[in-house]
Scaffold this motif. Structure first.
Motif, mmCIF file in Angstrom:
data_model
loop_
_atom_site.group_PDB
_atom_site.id
_atom_site.type_symbol
_atom_site.label_atom_id
_atom_site.label_comp_id
_atom_site.label_asym_id
_atom_site.label_seq_id
_atom_site.Cartn_x
_atom_site.Cartn_y
_atom_site.Cartn_z
ATOM 1 N N GLY A 1 -4.747 -7.900 -8.456
ATOM 2 C CA GLY A 1 -3.307 -7.449 -7.655
ATOM 3 C C GLY A 1 -2.155 -7.394 -8.438
ATOM 4 O O GLY A 1 -1.241 -6.938 -7.718
ATOM 5 N N GLY A 2 -2.269 -8.017 -9.577
ATOM 6 C CA GLY A 2 -0.927 -7.920 -10.146
ATOM 7 C C GLY A 2 0.163 -8.361 -10.079
ATOM 8 O O GLY A 2 1.580 -7.624 -9.869
ATOM 9 N N GLY A 3 0.195 -9.469 -9.478
ATOM 10 C CA GLY A 3 1.450 -10.540 -9.048
ATOM 11 C C GLY A 3 2.051 -9.730 -7.815
ATOM 12 O O GLY A 3 1.467 -9.779 -6.758
ATOM 13 N N SER A 4 3.364 -9.274 -7.873
ATOM 14 C CA SER A 4 3.989 -8.839 -6.643
ATOM 15 C C SER A 4 3.683 -7.451 -6.174
ATOM 16 O O SER A 4 3.900 -6.845 -5.177
ATOM 17 C CB SER A 4 5.592 -8.751 -7.008
ATOM 18 O OG SER A 4 5.746 -7.756 -8.220
ATOM 19 N N ALA A 5 2.911 -6.486 -7.031
ATOM 20 C CA ALA A 5 2.202 -5.197 -6.771
ATOM 21 C C ALA A 5 1.131 -5.271 -6.032
ATOM 22 O O ALA A 5 0.038 -6.078 -6.198
ATOM 23 C CB ALA A 5 2.107 -4.613 -7.951
ATOM 24 N N LEU A 6 1.204 -4.795 -4.779
ATOM 25 C CA LEU A 6 -0.093 -4.883 -3.806
ATOM 26 C C LEU A 6 -1.307 -4.220 -4.503
ATOM 27 O O LEU A 6 -0.929 -3.285 -4.939
ATOM 28 C CB LEU A 6 0.251 -4.305 -2.636
ATOM 29 C CG LEU A 6 1.484 -5.125 -1.664
ATOM 30 C CD1 LEU A 6 1.768 -4.410 -0.280
ATOM 31 C CD2 LEU A 6 1.128 -6.713 -1.351
ATOM 32 N N PRO A 7 -2.459 -4.369 -4.101
ATOM 33 C CA PRO A 7 -3.414 -3.652 -4.485
ATOM 34 C C PRO A 7 -3.763 -2.359 -4.244
ATOM 35 O O PRO A 7 -3.816 -1.493 -5.196
ATOM 36 C CB PRO A 7 -4.795 -4.481 -4.054
ATOM 37 C CG PRO A 7 -4.413 -5.901 -3.761
ATOM 38 C CD PRO A 7 -2.949 -5.789 -3.392
ATOM 39 N N ALA A 8 -3.202 -1.724 -3.155
ATOM 40 C CA ALA A 8 -3.283 -0.451 -2.764
ATOM 41 C C ALA A 8 -2.097 0.218 -3.593
ATOM 42 O O ALA A 8 -2.310 1.462 -3.795
ATOM 43 C CB ALA A 8 -3.219 -0.308 -1.374
ATOM 44 N N ASP A 9 -1.121 -0.438 -3.849
ATOM 45 C CA ASP A 9 0.019 0.330 -4.700
ATOM 46 C C ASP A 9 -0.629 0.407 -6.238
ATOM 47 O O ASP A 9 -0.272 1.541 -6.642
ATOM 48 C CB ASP A 9 1.242 -0.587 -4.748
ATOM 49 C CG ASP A 9 1.819 -0.428 -3.418
ATOM 50 O OD1 ASP A 9 1.640 0.220 -2.692
ATOM 51 O OD2 ASP A 9 2.602 -1.706 -3.166
#
Length: 598
Positions: free
Chosen positions: A402-410
């Motif tokens: 999920g890349g920390g603060s970046a949401l999976p969909a983003d």
């Protein structure tokens, strides 16, 4: 960043549709294949009518199946994305504002689009090819792979002859299906995400729900086929007789009075009406996935009726979502010559392909969104750059968890924007903020040497050595500035100091200018000048230059606004302008000192 070959993303709409399409394709093939490579080719489809400029609303018709097809391709399946060019549709009207077209083009109304001359000055052989070419070029820039099918070529070469004869043989069955909807009141007209397809507005006005053409009734009874006249080429024809055994068909033309008898089993100058043509193609091509706009999805419309008619051809209706409206935020002179909303080519002049792909990838098909042609494009780029930095700063974590603060969909939408299954799209090597590049382009008025000087001074520790490092983003920002910023909002730096204003300044205002001028040399960088211009009012009020907003009284903000307005008046003669640090760098230290009265 590696391509994600096997997606398990559950919050990404593209992946969810890819799952459904693969499952439906395997169901139709009567079983799951041993491996993706052994599975049947998955067919997804789009349809575009080159009746005029193909706009950004129509692009959703392509991008939705493209993104799904690309995800399926990433998983190792073979995919075929068809784009049916509806270039055998009738020419309905002369579009307003198309350059090189006048009222004389009205004489071609009723002819196939491929029989209408291209606009004056065009290098293309006909109307359809002229407007098709612009879209093909834009799709290539966007990284969209597709197989284009000309419906003119399909019909005039006899490819659909068996399907036409089959439809006419079963015209009673088709008529019975359509009759279920003819007595129903057409739904109230709503704002549509795109103009109704030209194919849906054939000659028979009011013959089907919502004005869609479902065929004609005459002396020969209901007939789902329209011949184009052998004399004037128009489709204002009526079938007066038909012999099922010999396939002899007689028609008359209301436009020129011409009449002839032909054998349909060897005649290639006509087409099935839209509500029969579309489901025929689903069956013929084996389409598994095709989205439809709101104009195709209302009760009694072509998608719903087609779901019943497709069975007559031995096929199944594709799965696919209804897609929503695509709007425009601001629109200046770029599209005025066309008399309509902007096209993908217009958008690609002011934004990189990744950004345009991202707009379509990050919203579910049933969510409407806007494409910015106004100042909002700067905020859009800021949002993109933040996401890009998050993904680049935590690639392995982002793709895994999920890349920390970046949401999976983003993160998924970002991946679909920057690359396809076959590789990454070209990108700007050093993507400086769009708003900064636009300001520099505005101030320098196209002088490359001046632009390089300013951009090199933005980060003295890592100076820019060539404008190629910031291209194509710089070129997009410059085009946006030249075409979308009104003339009265362009920045013109003063030639001479405003002596009257300088003489009228009170002591606090003069002091603020002295503080700024004293710090110019030490702070001559983008970050340094930002610190300086915000810090001057703080220092004047007795606070440290680096004091945070929480440490300051509210009146400091008022003092800062007044100071900024003074600088803008002295530099460009207006209350506002580009960000002051960028403007100061653009004007140059020596000229700034002159204009501020040193």
């Amino acid at each position: 960043m590696p391509i994600v070959a096997q997606s398990t993303e559950t919050t990404d709409w593209v992946s969810r549709f890819a799952d459904e399409v693969i499952e439906e394709s395997e169901r139709r093939a009567s079983g799951k294949a041993a491996s993706p490579a052994a599975a049947p080719v998955v067919v997804v489809a789009s349809g575009l009518s080159p009746s005029g400029p193909i706009h950004l609303g129509n692009l959703r018709e392509v991008m939705t199946p493209h993104l799904v097809a690309d995800e399926i391709r990433r998983r190792g399946y073979q995919v075929r994305h068809l784009i049916s060019w509806d270039d055998y549709d009738r020419y309905r009207k002369v579009p307003a504002g198309v350059t090189g077209v006048d009222e004389s083009w009205a004489e071609h109304i009723g002819k196939p689009l491929t029989s209408v001359p291209a606009p004056q000055g065009s290098a293309h052989p006909n109307w359809a090819e002229h407007f098709k070419a612009a879209m093909v070029e834009s799709l290539a820039e966007l990284g969209v792979e597709f197989d284009g099918i000309s419906q003119t070529a399909q019909y005039t070469s006899g490819v659909y002859r068996e399907q036409i004869l089959h439809a006419i043989k079963h015209r009673g069955d088709i008529d019975a299906i359509l009759d279920q909807y003819r007595t129903k009141k057409a739904p109230a007209k709503k704002q549509q995400q795109k103009p109704v397809d030209e194919a849906e507005l054939e000659a028979a006005e009011g013959s089907g729900a919502a004005g869609e053409d479902d065929g004609s009734s005459g002396a020969a009874g209901y007939f789902p086929y329209k011949p184009y006249c052998g004399n004037c080429e128009k489709d204002l024809t009526t079938v007066t007789s038909y012999d099922d055994d010999t396939t002899e068909l007689t028609y008359t033309c209301a436009a020129c009075g011409f009449s002839e008898t032909v054998r349909l089993n060897e005649f290639n100058r006509g087409k099935l009406v839209w509500k029969v043509d579309w489901p025929m193609r689903w069956a013929y091509e084996g389409v598994v996935f095709e989205p439809s706009g709101v104009d195709h999805s209302s009760p009694g419309s072509s998608f719903q009726v087609g779901g019943q008619i497709v069975g007559i051809f031995g096929g199944k209706q594709p799965i696919g979502p209804m897609y929503a409206f695509v709007g425009i935020s601001g629109m200046a002179k770029m599209s005025s010559s066309r008399g309509g909303v902007p096209t993908p080519a217009d958008a690609l002049k002011i934004m990189e392909p990744q950004i345009l792909r991202w707009l379509y990838a990050r919203r579910r098909p049933n969510q409407s969104f806007k494409i910015a042609f106004d100042q909002e494009i700067q905020r859009l780029y800021d949002e993109w750059d933040k996401l890009d930095a998050k993904v680049a700063g935590g690639t392995s974590q982002a793709l895994g968890s999920g890349g920390g603060s970046a949401l999976p969909a983003d993160i998924a939408a970002h991946s679909r924007a920057v690359r396809t299954a076959t590789g990454a799209l070209p990108h700007t090597p050093r993507p400086m903020p769009y708003r900064t590049l636009a300001s520099v382009a505005d101030i320098t008025a196209g002088h490359a040497d001046q632009a390089l000087r300013i951009l090199s001074e933005l980060d003295p520790a890592n100076p820019l050595t060539s404008l190629d490092e910031v291209r194509p983003r710089l070129d997009k920002a410059e085009t946006w500035t030249n075409t979308q910023v009104p003339a009265d909002q362009r920045t013109i730096v003063r030639d001479e100091p405003d002596h009257d204003l300088l003489k009228s300044l009170d002591e606090p205002s003069q002091q603020s200018l002295r503080l700024l001028l004293d710090g110019l040399a030490e702070h001559w960088s983008l970050d340094g000048l930002s610190h300086l211009v915000y810090g001057v009012p703080k220092v004047q009020a007795g606070f440290p230059a680096d004091a945070t907003p929480k440490e300051l009284p509210p009146e400091i903000k008022t003092a800062q606004r007044s100071f900024f307005a003074l600088l803008y008046h002295l530099l460009v003669g207006r209350d506002t302008g580009p960000r002051l640090p960028t403007l100061l760098l653009a004007v140059g230290q020596e000229r700034v000192r002159v204009l501020l009265g040193q």
